[in-house]
Design an enzyme around this catalytic site. Structure first.
Site, PDB file in Angstrom:
ATOM      1  N   SER A 250      19.192 170.057   8.604  1.00 21.52           N
ATOM      2  CA  SER A 250      19.005 169.612   9.975  1.00 21.52           C
ATOM      3  C   SER A 250      19.719 168.292  10.248  1.00 21.52           C
ATOM      4  O   SER A 250      20.927 168.217  10.088  1.00 21.52           O
ATOM      5  CB  SER A 250      17.503 169.520  10.246  1.00 21.52           C
ATOM      6  OG  SER A 250      17.251 169.385  11.599  1.00 21.52           O
ATOM      7  N   ASP A 470      18.649 179.653  15.750  1.00 30.37           N
ATOM      8  CA  ASP A 470      18.038 178.385  15.360  1.00 30.37           C
ATOM      9  C   ASP A 470      17.712 177.572  16.615  1.00 30.37           C
ATOM     10  O   ASP A 470      18.590 177.275  17.419  1.00 30.37           O
ATOM     11  CB  ASP A 470      19.021 177.616  14.470  1.00 30.37           C
ATOM     12  CG  ASP A 470      18.436 176.341  13.871  1.00 30.37           C
ATOM     13  OD1 ASP A 470      17.509 175.767  14.460  1.00 30.37           O
ATOM     14  OD2 ASP A 470      18.914 175.927  12.808  1.00 30.37           O
ATOM     15  N   HIS A 499      14.785 177.605  11.135  1.00 30.70           N
ATOM     16  CA  HIS A 499      15.498 176.342  10.970  1.00 30.70           C
ATOM     17  C   HIS A 499      15.259 175.877   9.541  1.00 30.70           C
ATOM     18  O   HIS A 499      14.138 175.569   9.152  1.00 30.70           O
ATOM     19  CB  HIS A 499      14.946 175.322  11.972  1.00 30.70           C
ATOM     20  CG  HIS A 499      15.657 174.013  11.963  1.00 30.70           C
ATOM     21  ND1 HIS A 499      17.009 173.898  12.215  1.00 30.70           N
ATOM     22  CD2 HIS A 499      15.214 172.748  11.737  1.00 30.70           C
ATOM     23  CE1 HIS A 499      17.354 172.626  12.162  1.00 30.70           C
ATOM     24  NE2 HIS A 499      16.290 171.909  11.856  1.00 30.70           N
TER      25      HIS A 499
END
Length: 559
Positions: A250, A470, A499
């Site tokens: 991320s 996502d 995610h």
């Protein structure tokens, strides 16, 4: 970010989710299993050159002078027993890299040492996201074969976790005005009914930014992604390594892109899972997330409708969506235990079920029990008020996001963009995301200039992993990052919506096999036009199966 803050199951952006036991994982799949579980584009190419030598005794002695490794405590202030079995240490780095002999800060680190020293592959620096996510427990994720990385691969590396500047055990750590995130009761509705409501939220955001400025005025200008990248390079040098490998989730993919741009010759292998768009940070990413999360919430509602015999919320996506918002309205009229109102409702459900599907079973039950049976017990068991770690996360999130890039200073721009999305029916995440970031309007430091991101001479290969739907880091961001780093390979989880798709609770065996091959010997999928390889996603959970109920836990997303 989400944004509103990219992170994973222990570095949550979310304001009120208790840590649960991680979901049950699939059995370890060997490196050679990729074809049988859905990998396409099977031709591969080896990259990245020769293996590094294990640190010499002299290098270890130099390193030991800067990082004094000792067994981690069994009851760490921030992580409790989560660091058991690791080594802990600290490294002094410059607060301001323009003044390297000036003030220092202490970066807190952990290490899981390589056990296969004969085939030693060097160090791997780890980042779970955020910004603001803690990282010292991460080496245990990568050395536990049940998480998806074979022991014969993980044993070749020293795995290095660290709390980035401002985070938890790194000194100083920061916490600003706690009342903004957790006033001790249900907050006002995120969705403003009038400009008066907007002004009330803006006053809170201004107060939060001012409190951060009062407490950390000399520190905030130096909490930015470029300085975290410089801290990483100091860790590499302190450990006596010419090059480092890196694994980021991320926001950690953004940090990885920045590091790769600043120190291309210092990287050996790099994995970026759920990729931040290097062309949209950070204001634009909020708007992109709002759209993606809303679509995923509709997928969640459609999934609930499929199991109406269990949840009794409706047989169509629209019917379930109406019931969901009826539950929100009910919590607004009378907050649950005085704690969970409409904003906590948005915070809890959209910020988890819009990011991943492996919480759907538990969360659908919580919605059903409350809406259909008027029983909030399941929701209350999952929810918990924000603790000091959560407050620390939000402070660092704010510091980095508000510092890295300029934000619109005119509230009319925000009202037009966020309010416009909400009017168009994009409502699950939109106003939540606006108020999660509004403090950046008033941030008391310089904003930007943005880090420059893109391939420079000397950069080795790079592995990027991305699911189609996502919610936190939408797919176009991975395409843009792949374009900027031509030597990278992009692996697409086709139709997936989670995610964080590797070495994670989702545990996609196909994705993990590609990661394992790359970390084992540098083998990347062969370069193709566009996406370089594909994997099928894991199916959505089936609540009729006992295993699905047992696996359903409340974990914050990997942002």
């Amino acid at each position: 970010m989400p944004q509103a803050g990219l992170t994973d199951e222990s570095g949550r952006k979310r304001r009120g989710i208790r840590m649960g036991e991680e979901s049950r994982v699939r059995k370890l799949v060997l490196i050679t299993a990729a074809v049988s579980v859905g990998l396409t584009g099977t031709a591969v190419a080896a990259t990245t050159g020769s293996s590094p030598a294990a640190p010499s005794r002299q290098a270890e002695q130099v390193s030991a002078g800067r990082i004094a490794w000792t067994p981690c405590p069994e009851n760490d202030r921030w992580q409790g027993a989560a660091l058991k079995g690791l080594e802990c240490g600290t490294l002094s780095v410059p607060l301001d890299y323009r003044r390297p002999r000036g003030k220092k800060l202490k970066v807190a680190l952990t290490r899981a040492r390589a056990t296969d020293t004969k085939n030693y592959q060097g160090i791997v620096l780890l980042n779970r996201g955020g910004p603001g996510g803690a990282g010292r427990d991460l080496p245990l994720r990568f050395t536990n074969p049940a998480r998806g990385l074979p022991k014969e691969v993980s044993a070749k590396y020293d795995w290095i976790g660290f709390d980035p500047r401002g985070v938890q055990a790194t000194e100083p750590s920061i916490v600003c005005d706690p009342s903004f995130q957790w006033p001790g009761k249900a907050r006002a509705d995120f969705v403003p009914a009038s400009q008066r409501d907007e002004r009330a939220w803006l006053r809170k955001a201004r107060k939060y930014a001012a409190d951060c400025g009062r407490k950390y005025g000399g520190y905030l200008p130096h909490i930015k992604t470029e300085n975290v990248a410089r801290d990483m390079d100091e860790i590499r040098k302190a450990l006596g390594q010419k090059k480092t490998s890196y694994f980021g989730y991320s926001y950690g993919t953004f940090l990885g892109q920045v590091y790769a741009s600043m120190f291309p010759r210092h990287l050996r292998r790099i994995v970026l899972d759920s990729v931040v768009n290097p062309a949209r940070f950070w204001y634009g990413t909020q708007l992109d997330q709002n759209v993606a999360v809303d679509k995923n919430m509709k997928r969640f509602f459609a999934w609930i409708a499929k199991y109406d015999s269990i949840y009794h919320l409706g047989t169509t996506q629209r019917a379930v969506e109406r019931k969901y918002y009826q539950g929100r309205a009910k919590a607004k009229a009378k907050p649950i235990n005085g704690l969970i109102g409409p904003s906590e409702w948005d915070d809890f459900f959209a910020n988890s079920d819009g990011y991943r599907n492996y919480t759907w079973v538990a969360h659908a039950k919580a919605i059903s029990d409350y809406v259909v049976k008027n029983d909030p017990k399941a929701l209350l068991e999952l929810w918990g008020p924000l603790d000091e770690a959560g407050q620390n996360f939000f402070a660092v999130y704010s510091a980095v996001q508000c510092r890295d890039a300029a934000w619109p200073k005119n509230w009319k721009t925000w009202r037009k963009d966020f309010g416009g999305q909400h009017k168009r029916g994009i409502r699950a995440f939109t106003w939540y995301n606006a108020w999660f970031n509004a403090q950046c309007i008033f941030w008391p430091t310089q904003q930007g200039p943005k880090p420059k991101i893109g391939a420079t001479k000397g950069l080795a290969g790079m592995l990027m992993l991305q699911s189609t739907h996502d919610g936190a880091t939408p797919f176009p961001g991975a395409v843009e990052a792949h374009r900027r780093f031509p030597a990278s390979r992009l692996v697409h989880e086709v139709g997936g919506m989670n995610h964080g798709i590797s070495i994670s609770p989702n545990n996609n065996a196909c994705i993990n096999a590609i990661v394992a091959r790359y970390l084992n010997d540098g083998t990347l999928p062969a370069s193709r036009r566009g996406v370089d390889a594909t994997c099928r996603p894991n199916p959505h959970p089936d609540p009729t199966k006992p295993a699905a109920a047992a696996a359903a836990v409340s974990e914050a997303p990997i942002r």
